[in-house]
Design an enzyme around this catalytic site. Structure first.
Site, mmCIF file in Angstrom:
data_model
loop_
_atom_site.group_PDB
_atom_site.id
_atom_site.type_symbol
_atom_site.label_atom_id
_atom_site.label_comp_id
_atom_site.label_asym_id
_atom_site.label_seq_id
_atom_site.Cartn_x
_atom_site.Cartn_y
_atom_site.Cartn_z
ATOM 1 C CG HIS A 126 -1.731 1.215 1.344
ATOM 2 N ND1 HIS A 126 -2.807 1.474 0.521
ATOM 3 C CD2 HIS A 126 -1.611 2.290 2.158
ATOM 4 C CE1 HIS A 126 -3.320 2.648 0.836
ATOM 5 N NE2 HIS A 126 -2.608 3.165 1.827
ATOM 6 C CE LYS A 188 -10.029 6.615 0.255
ATOM 7 N NZ LYS A 188 -9.755 5.203 0.212
ATOM 8 C CB THR A 221 -15.097 -0.728 5.704
ATOM 9 O OG1 THR A 221 -14.733 0.440 4.949
ATOM 10 C CG2 THR A 221 -14.276 -0.769 6.981
ATOM 11 C CB ALA A 222 -16.581 -2.677 0.750
#
Ligand code: R5P
Length: 295
Positions: A126, A188, A221-222
């Site tokens: 990541h 986001k 958590t999608a």
């Protein structure tokens, strides 16, 4: 070559040890009566180049197992210790979200070096660009995009989309393997950990009537993927497909994926995924071949 493994990726470890490259190293994990972990390597590793397989996702015991295993090999005079970490847990703690927080990703990288790791191999680490600086021994990051992209090669009329700014690079890599057009990038707003409030477009093009493949390094958590789907659907996207390397899937993760009505969801086995939780439209592919090709 000897491959020792902790208990985090048992089927991947067996797959690797079935190849002609690796032989399973014998190691015993037990506990003292006060619950302290004790490890015993049951092979002569002196002067040898050794491989270790172990992820650092929770429970935290997984980290202790890995550090102690690597250290046992070092203390028993292994020459080189290459640590393969399919899922480097704690990678998202690479900058403080709130002041007063530690840099756990850096701390873990330092512990791995101190324990005896001479090389580390990760899969879709990541935030590679920022996390890589924490590793003071050589780090090789393998991209799973090639094997994930293969699963989508027959889908026509597609657009590849990154659900947030951070996944743009892996999306570009994914799209290269599908010989696809440049990707679209969403952005986001996360007001606090585990919450995605809003998704907007950063680099966008018309998705009206197009099949969209959303690509990310992990789904937890999608929330990220759910908001991205909402945005794409509002803009007229046809079918949604999802590809992600690490099935972290905590909290409402599975529930949201189920609700997403995605046509197909593909993950890899960097984190073992319980069969009973698998959705009918979900496929788990192995990173075994990738590891064999890169070791
Ligand atoms: C974040 O930056 C990652 O690339 C993922 O998008 C994120 O960690 C997924 O988390 P969640 O599924 O909880 O939204």
């Amino acid at each position: 070559m000897l491959l020792f493994s902790t208990n985090t990726n048992p089927s991947l470890a067996s797959e690797l040890c079935k190849s002609s490259k690796f032989k399973k190293g014998k190691v015993e994990f037990t506990k003292f009566s006060n619950n302290e972990i004790i490890i015993q390597v049951k092979e002569n590793v002196k002067g040898k180049n050794i491989f270790v397989l172990g992820s650092t996702f929770p429970p935290v015991e997984n980290i202790m197992h890995l550090l102690q295993l690597v250290n046992a090999l070092k203390e028993n005079n292994a020459k080189k210790i290459t640590v393969i970490i399919p899922h480097y847990g704690y990678a998202r703690q690479n900058h403080p979200f709130y002041s007063g927080e530690p840099l756990t990703s850096k701390l873990l990288a330092q512990f791995l070096k101190i324990s005896g790791a001479t090389k580390i191999i990760t899969i879709d680490l990541h935030d590679l660009e920022n996390n890589i600086q924490f590793f003071t021994c050589p780090l090789k990051n393998i991209s799973a995009m090639k094997v994930l992209a293969k699963e989508f090669k027959n889908i026509k009329n597609t657009v590849i989309a990154s659900p947030d700014i951070g996944a743009e690079d892996i999306c570009q890599e994914f799209s290269k393997h599908l010989h696809s057009e440049p990707v679209i990038v969403l952005s986001k707003y996360r007001p606090k950990p585990n919450v995605v409030q809003k998704t907007v477009a950063k680099k966008f093009k018309d998705v009206q009537g197009k099949n969209v493949i959303l690509v990310d390094d992990m789904i937890n958590t999608a929330g990220t993927i759910a908001k991205a789907i909402e945005f794409l659907k509002t803009h007229g996207a046809k079918d949604i497909y999802i590809a992600a390397t690490h099935p972290v899937l905590s909290g409402s993760g599975i529930k949201r994926l189920k609700k997403s009505n995605a046509k197909k969801i593909v993950f890899t086995n960097t984190i073992p995924f319980p069969k009973e939780k698998k959705l009918p439209n979900m496929k788990i592919i192995s990173v075994g071949e990738l590891i064999l090709d890169n070791t």
